[in-house]
Motif scaffolding. Structure first.
Motif, short mmCIF file in Angstrom:
data_model
loop_
_atom_site.label_atom_id
_atom_site.label_comp_id
_atom_site.label_asym_id
_atom_site.label_seq_id
_atom_site.Cartn_x
_atom_site.Cartn_y
_atom_site.Cartn_z
N SER A 106 0.86 -1.08 0.08
CA SER A 106 -0.04 -0.02 -0.06
C SER A 106 0.95 1.06 -0.05
CB SER A 106 -0.85 0.08 1.17
OG SER A 106 0.08 0.05 2.38
N LEU A 107 0.08 2.39 -0.44
CA LEU A 107 1.33 3.65 -0.40
C LEU A 107 1.33 4.10 1.13
CD1 LEU A 107 -0.74 5.57 -3.31
CD2 LEU A 107 1.64 4.52 -3.15
N ASN A 108 2.36 4.56 1.31
CA ASN A 108 2.92 5.22 2.33
C ASN A 108 2.44 6.67 2.76
OD1 ASN A 108 4.03 6.11 4.82
ND2 ASN A 108 6.19 5.72 4.13
N LYS A 109 1.09 6.61 3.38
CA LYS A 109 0.38 7.98 3.36
C LYS A 109 1.07 9.02 4.32
CE LYS A 109 -3.48 6.33 1.29
NZ LYS A 109 -4.00 7.07 0.38
N ASP A 110 2.10 8.58 5.10
CA ASP A 110 2.83 9.36 5.92
C ASP A 110 3.98 10.00 5.35
OD1 ASP A 110 1.30 8.67 8.22
OD2 ASP A 110 2.55 6.83 8.76
N ASN A 111 4.31 9.68 3.86
CA ASN A 111 5.47 10.07 3.18
C ASN A 111 4.95 11.50 2.78
OD1 ASN A 111 7.27 11.17 1.17
ND2 ASN A 111 7.85 8.87 0.93
N GLU A 112 5.29 12.67 3.10
CA GLU A 112 4.75 14.00 2.67
C GLU A 112 5.15 14.39 1.38
OE1 GLU A 112 5.62 17.32 5.50
OE2 GLU A 112 5.07 15.68 7.27
N ALA A 113 6.50 13.86 0.88
CA ALA A 113 6.90 14.15 -0.33
C ALA A 113 6.13 13.52 -1.46
CB ALA A 113 8.39 14.07 -0.48
N LEU A 114 5.99 12.17 -1.14
CA LEU A 114 5.28 11.35 -2.01
C LEU A 114 3.80 11.95 -2.23
CD1 LEU A 114 4.97 8.80 -3.53
CD2 LEU A 114 4.00 7.54 -1.56
N ASN A 115 3.01 12.29 -1.21
CA ASN A 115 1.74 12.96 -1.15
C ASN A 115 1.70 14.08 -1.95
OD1 ASN A 115 0.38 11.00 0.60
ND2 ASN A 115 1.12 12.05 2.48
N LYS A 116 2.70 15.01 -2.13
CA LYS A 116 2.74 16.07 -2.82
C LYS A 116 2.78 15.73 -4.31
CE LYS A 116 4.74 19.13 0.50
NZ LYS A 116 5.50 20.10 1.03
N ILE A 117 3.53 14.68 -4.65
CA ILE A 117 3.60 14.26 -6.01
C ILE A 117 2.60 13.53 -6.48
CG2 ILE A 117 5.88 15.22 -6.31
CD1 ILE A 117 6.86 12.17 -5.88
N LEU A 118 1.94 12.46 -5.77
CA LEU A 118 0.92 11.73 -6.23
C LEU A 118 -0.06 12.17 -7.43
CD1 LEU A 118 -0.05 9.51 -3.04
CD2 LEU A 118 1.31 8.73 -5.33
N PRO A 119 -0.63 13.38 -7.15
CA PRO A 119 -1.53 14.07 -8.12
C PRO A 119 -0.77 14.06 -9.36
CG PRO A 119 -1.54 14.94 -6.16
CD PRO A 119 -0.41 14.28 -5.71
N LEU A 120 0.34 14.29 -9.47
CA LEU A 120 1.29 14.24 -10.62
C LEU A 120 1.33 13.06 -11.47
CD1 LEU A 120 2.70 16.16 -12.71
CD2 LEU A 120 4.86 15.97 -11.36
N ILE A 121 1.60 12.02 -10.65
CA ILE A 121 1.74 10.83 -11.13
C ILE A 121 0.33 10.15 -11.52
CG2 ILE A 121 2.25 8.20 -10.12
CD1 ILE A 121 4.33 9.43 -8.02
N ASP A 122 -0.66 10.52 -11.04
CA ASP A 122 -1.91 10.10 -11.27
C ASP A 122 -2.22 10.44 -12.66
OD1 ASP A 122 -4.40 8.79 -11.01
OD2 ASP A 122 -5.38 10.60 -10.27
#
Length: 105
Positions: free
Chosen positions: A72-88
């Motif tokens: 599952s995605l690591n929801k605690d990773n702030e940097a990842l959370n910021k780029i997930l919309p771009l990945i999507d």
């Protein structure tokens, strides 16, 4: 986040297979190793290699359920959370339906 963690994040996301893996989990939620094996034309050791890099970069969390590991995605990773919309938005997906029929025995 440290500089080393940021390097690991960008290294992990620099590979097209790992980007697709992230998109798969983003779109479908918790996925089993068998889902990745079914989708990618890669050996199980190669899939495990990519998943290890995603775990080490703190992009994926993993949990064992019986013989299989689920990711599952690591929801605690702030940097990842910021780029997930771009990945999507940017990463194309060719997986509408993900099935895994685990057959023990």
């Amino acid at each position: 986040m440290t500089e080393k963690e940021l390097q690991l994040l960008f290294h992990a996301l620099s590979d097209p297979i790992r980007l697709k893996m992230v998109k798969m989990v983003l779109k479908h939620g918790d996925l089993c190793v068998c889902n990745f094996l079914d989708h990618f034309n890669l050996s199980q050791p190669r899939i495990s290699f990519h998943l290890r890099i995603l775990r080490e970069a703190k992009i994926f969390n993993s949990r064992k359920e019986g013989r299989w590991v689920h990711y599952s995605l690591n929801k605690d990773n702030e940097a990842l959370n910021k780029i997930l919309p771009l990945i999507d938005k940017v990463v194309k997906d060719d997986f509408n339906k993900i099935l895994c029929e685990v057959k023990d025995g």
